[in-house]
Design an enzyme around this catalytic site. Structure first.
Site, PDB file in Angstrom:
ATOM      1  N   GLU A  88       0.831  -1.158  -0.059  1.00 44.21           N
ATOM      2  CA  GLU A  88       0.098  -0.105   0.042  1.00 44.21           C
ATOM      3  C   GLU A  88       0.917   1.211  -0.140  1.00 44.21           C
ATOM      4  OE1 GLU A  88      -4.054  -0.896   2.327  1.00 44.21           O
ATOM      5  OE2 GLU A  88      -2.154  -1.522   3.497  1.00 44.21           O
ATOM      6  N   TYR A 129     -22.395  21.602   1.237  1.00 45.50           N
ATOM      7  CA  TYR A 129     -21.700  20.439   1.254  1.00 45.50           C
ATOM      8  C   TYR A 129     -20.639  20.368   0.218  1.00 45.50           C
ATOM      9  CZ  TYR A 129     -25.302  20.643  -2.358  1.00 45.50           C
ATOM     10  OH  TYR A 129     -26.351  20.894  -3.487  1.00 45.50           O
ATOM     11  N   GLU A 148      -8.272   5.364  10.514  1.00 44.71           N
ATOM     12  CA  GLU A 148      -8.916   5.753  11.935  1.00 44.71           C
ATOM     13  C   GLU A 148      -8.328   7.492  12.047  1.00 44.71           C
ATOM     14  OE1 GLU A 148      -8.845   1.574  12.746  1.00 44.71           O
ATOM     15  OE2 GLU A 148      -7.544   2.858  11.627  1.00 44.71           O
ATOM     16  N   LYS A 205     -12.455   1.485   2.820  1.00 43.18           N
ATOM     17  CA  LYS A 205     -11.380   1.109   1.612  1.00 43.18           C
ATOM     18  C   LYS A 205     -12.342  -0.044   0.841  1.00 43.18           C
ATOM     19  CE  LYS A 205      -7.178   0.672   2.791  1.00 43.18           C
ATOM     20  NZ  LYS A 205      -6.083   0.312   3.514  1.00 43.18           N
TER      21      LYS A 205
END
Length: 140
Positions: A38, A69, A89, A114
């Site tokens: 990753e 928005y 997180e 994800k």
């Protein structure tokens, strides 16, 4: 720390002058993940953003007097663009902090997913709720 219950947050409440502003399924390419495969590449994250904001009735039809928005989406994109995140997180926390910097935002719920992170699952991720410093009694 053990929690004996979870209390849901209500994002729209006329008695408190709150409206619920939301963005669903915002997809952004992010540098995220702890695994070697990753690192150094971008992957898709999907965001759901919920905001408890000042009731827009007093704004009439004036765009400049409401929390937008598009602003929320752009703020999330700006956080993602700051660099690599190991954890979903941390990404969620930083987006929440950024959105709560507007005093008209009283609470946020951020979901970071994800897609394809777990074989056989549509997505994996986290959802957090954070309250602003205005300390409104935000609940259903």
């Amino acid at each position: 720390m053990s929690k004996s219950f979870v209390s849901p947050v209500g994002f729209a409440d006329a008695r408190q002058g709150l409206a619920h502003l939301f963005v669903r399924g915002l997809t952004i390419e992010a540098e995220i993940g702890v695994w070697a495969h990753e690192k150094g590449r971008r992957q898709i994250v999907r965001l759901d953003i919920d905001l408890a904001v000042d009731d827009p009735r007093s704004a009439g039809d004036d765009h400049g007097k409401v929390v937008c928005y598009e602003w929320a989406s752009n703020e999330a994109r700006a956080v993602v663009a700051t660099g690599h995140f190991n954890l979903v997180e941390r990404l969620a926390e930083e987006i929440a902090d950024r959105l709560l910097s507007d005093p008209r935002v009283h609470a946020v719920r951020i979901r970071v997913e994800k897609p394809g992170a777990i074989r056989g699952a549509d997505a994996a991720g986290i959802e957090i709720v954070r309250l602003g410093v205005t300390s409104l009694d935000v609940r259903p």
